[in-house]
Motif scaffolding. Structure first.
Motif, short mmCIF file in Angstrom:
data_model
loop_
_atom_site.label_atom_id
_atom_site.label_comp_id
_atom_site.label_asym_id
_atom_site.label_seq_id
_atom_site.Cartn_x
_atom_site.Cartn_y
_atom_site.Cartn_z
N LYS A 86 90.62 -61.36 17.08
CA LYS A 86 90.75 -60.92 15.70
C LYS A 86 90.41 -59.44 15.58
N GLU A 87 89.40 -59.00 16.33
CA GLU A 87 89.01 -57.59 16.29
C GLU A 87 90.13 -56.70 16.82
N GLU A 88 90.79 -57.12 17.89
CA GLU A 88 91.91 -56.34 18.43
C GLU A 88 93.05 -56.28 17.42
N PHE A 89 93.31 -57.40 16.77
CA PHE A 89 94.37 -57.44 15.75
C PHE A 89 94.05 -56.48 14.61
N GLU A 90 92.81 -56.47 14.17
CA GLU A 90 92.39 -55.59 13.08
C GLU A 90 92.51 -54.12 13.48
N LYS A 91 92.31 -53.81 14.76
CA LYS A 91 92.45 -52.43 15.25
C LYS A 91 93.92 -52.00 15.32
N ILE A 92 94.81 -52.95 15.51
CA ILE A 92 96.24 -52.65 15.61
C ILE A 92 96.84 -52.31 14.25
N LEU A 93 96.42 -53.00 13.21
CA LEU A 93 97.03 -52.82 11.88
C LEU A 93 97.05 -51.37 11.39
N PRO A 94 95.95 -50.59 11.51
CA PRO A 94 96.02 -49.20 11.01
C PRO A 94 96.98 -48.31 11.80
N VAL A 95 97.33 -48.73 13.01
CA VAL A 95 98.23 -47.92 13.85
C VAL A 95 99.69 -48.10 13.42
N ILE A 96 99.98 -49.17 12.70
CA ILE A 96 101.36 -49.43 12.24
C ILE A 96 101.64 -48.52 11.05
N THR A 97 102.24 -47.36 11.34
CA THR A 97 102.55 -46.38 10.31
C THR A 97 103.97 -45.86 10.48
#
Length: 140
Positions: A86-97
């Motif tokens: 879940k932590e890795e997933f949460e880190k990925i979301l801000p990179v989706i720009t």
């Protein structure tokens, strides 16, 4: 089609009839896919399935044609399922720009392509939290 390119080295494929395809020709195809092309199991099964389906179609249409590809055994496909926390997933979301979605492909017709979509983050989150498949998410 791969079969035509393989057989084209030794046979006149333009005048070759489907009922003239022999086990030796199937062996040439198998050797090409397995050893020369070194295709993955999935590619091998897909391409062989196309040819097999063609022979099945001919037989359904009333042509009595022996299918020399029916004896080819499908190669097992090994899939490695990778998961993230879940932590890795949460880190990925801000990179989706919008800026990070750009793909540069020089030498192609479209040299600049942007894969970002406004709904992408929501779609990933919906898929993860609902457990639905990609097709089910797209149909919502």
């Amino acid at each position: 089609m791969r079969l035509a390119s393989v057989l084209g080295e030794r046979y006149d494929v333009r005048s070759l009839r489907v009922n003239q395809i022999t086990k030796d020709m199937v062996g040439m195809y198998y050797d090409f896919m397995q050893n020369k092309l070194k295709s993955s199991a999935m590619s091998f099964n897909k391409n062989t399935g196309f040819i097999n389906s063609f022979f099945l179609y001919l037989n359904k249409q009333g042509y009595s044609v022996h299918n020399p590809f029916a004896t080819i055994v499908r190669r097992p496909v090994m899939t490695k399922i990778e998961t993230i926390t879940k932590e890795e997933f949460e880190k990925i979301l801000p990179v989706i720009t919008l800026e990070n979605g750009v793909e540069l492909t020089p030498g192609k017709i479209r040299t600049n392509r942007n894969h970002y979509r406004t709904w992408l983050k929501d779609g990933f989150r919906l898929a993860l939290e609902s457990g639905r498949r990609r097709e089910e998410i797209c149909q919502m």
